[in-house]
Design a protein around this motif. Sequence first.
Motif, short mmCIF file in Angstrom:
data_model
loop_
_atom_site.label_atom_id
_atom_site.label_comp_id
_atom_site.label_asym_id
_atom_site.label_seq_id
_atom_site.Cartn_x
_atom_site.Cartn_y
_atom_site.Cartn_z
N ASP A 91 17.29 -24.13 -37.22
CA ASP A 91 16.84 -24.69 -35.95
C ASP A 91 17.86 -25.70 -35.45
O ASP A 91 18.21 -26.63 -36.17
N TRP A 105 13.58 -11.69 -49.01
CA TRP A 105 14.15 -11.59 -47.66
C TRP A 105 15.54 -10.96 -47.72
O TRP A 105 15.88 -10.10 -46.92
N ASP A 139 13.81 -20.56 -39.36
CA ASP A 139 14.19 -21.32 -40.56
C ASP A 139 15.52 -22.05 -40.37
O ASP A 139 15.86 -22.94 -41.16
N ALA A 151 19.16 -20.43 -44.18
CA ALA A 151 17.76 -20.01 -44.19
C ALA A 151 17.27 -19.73 -45.61
O ALA A 151 16.10 -19.99 -45.93
N CYS A 152 18.14 -19.21 -46.47
CA CYS A 152 17.75 -18.96 -47.86
C CYS A 152 17.40 -20.26 -48.58
O CYS A 152 16.45 -20.31 -49.37
N ASP A 155 14.23 -28.47 -43.58
CA ASP A 155 13.22 -27.45 -43.32
C ASP A 155 12.61 -27.73 -41.95
O ASP A 155 11.93 -28.76 -41.78
N HIS A 194 10.12 -26.69 -40.52
CA HIS A 194 8.66 -26.67 -40.49
C HIS A 194 8.06 -28.00 -40.96
O HIS A 194 6.88 -28.26 -40.73
N THR A 254 16.48 -15.84 -38.10
CA THR A 254 15.87 -16.41 -39.31
C THR A 254 14.41 -16.79 -39.10
O THR A 254 13.83 -17.50 -39.93
N ASP A 255 13.83 -16.34 -37.99
CA ASP A 255 12.43 -16.68 -37.69
C ASP A 255 12.19 -18.19 -37.70
O ASP A 255 11.15 -18.67 -38.15
N VAL A 294 16.23 -22.95 -47.13
CA VAL A 294 14.95 -23.36 -46.57
C VAL A 294 13.80 -22.53 -47.14
O VAL A 294 12.74 -23.06 -47.47
N ARG A 295 14.01 -21.24 -47.30
CA ARG A 295 12.95 -20.36 -47.80
C ARG A 295 12.69 -20.53 -49.29
O ARG A 295 11.62 -20.14 -49.80
N ALA A 347 14.95 -29.50 -47.41
CA ALA A 347 14.35 -28.35 -48.09
C ALA A 347 14.29 -28.60 -49.59
O ALA A 347 15.17 -29.26 -50.17
#
Length: 311
Positions: free
Chosen positions: A88, A279, A86, A268-269, A238, A240, A83-84, A271-272, A245
């Motif tokens: 953690d 994605w 996203d 991850a979705c 999130d 980041h 998920t790069d 979060v994104r 999120a």
Amino acid sequence: MVTAARRWELWSTEASVIVTEPSMLGQAVDLSKAVCHDVEMACSRFRDDSELMTLGSQLADGREISDVLAAIVRSALAAAEMTDGDVDPALGSALLGLGYDRDFALLDVPHSPGAETRGSMSVTTMAPARTRIVLTGNRLKVPKGFLLDFGAIGKALAADWAAHRISSTLGCGSMVSLGGDLATAGEAPPEGWVVLVQDLPGDPSGCVRLSSGYALATSSTQKRRWNHDGRQVHHIIDPHTGLPAEPVWRTVTVAAESCADANAISTACVVRGRRAPSWLRELGMPARLVDSAGKVSAFGGWPPDGMAGRS
């Protein structure tokens, strides 16, 4: 084919087991509970006697860990990579800072969902988990001051492992559901495993029929909410920012060949947010997203191959 089912409370949610051989239901439940106990004793943040909490700060120097905890860490790091970042596993401290320091049932839970306040909350920039956590064989090293949280991936893995243990041990088809995480193994009933996809009463709903080996995971910004410093927060962080999120999506449901993968992608979705649809198109993953207004969007051929249903 006759099936049998049993439900019980677990981890502040509902667990259930369905098997294709009713005479084996009791054994299947025992196997499922044993798997869940092993996962809890390996990685729970809410048990002082879990392996994760017992090791605590010792992990800064590196320690040998059990096969169960190593498998959980390995899956969590794979999810972070997929998920790069996203998803953690090093978000325990962020959750503690938001007041999620005990079992969810003991938190100050709001009677109804409300707006979140984010502007006055401090933002913490965090380096990717895969650059901080090192697992070599069964030796785990975590920088001092970081607390791991495996709540989501642990529950998904428990569903995967329990379904496969039931099927391999008892030789029957099984479906194990732990909250929003669901896994199947062995021979499915002729009509497939029928699953209702819905988060809260009144939300859009639909039924799908899972073929053997499929798994589903649903991530929700409506559940696991609690009050903290006069505002409502939820549990999907999130990485980041270290904050919950933005609730662009009420729910995200993903189908995959493992519940662990489905859970990582659905989380991850969330979060994104608005970037999730593009994605999902790249991944080609079957997914169902419900936005904040209740509108349903389907991606990746939802319902996927081997399933039939409606949004």
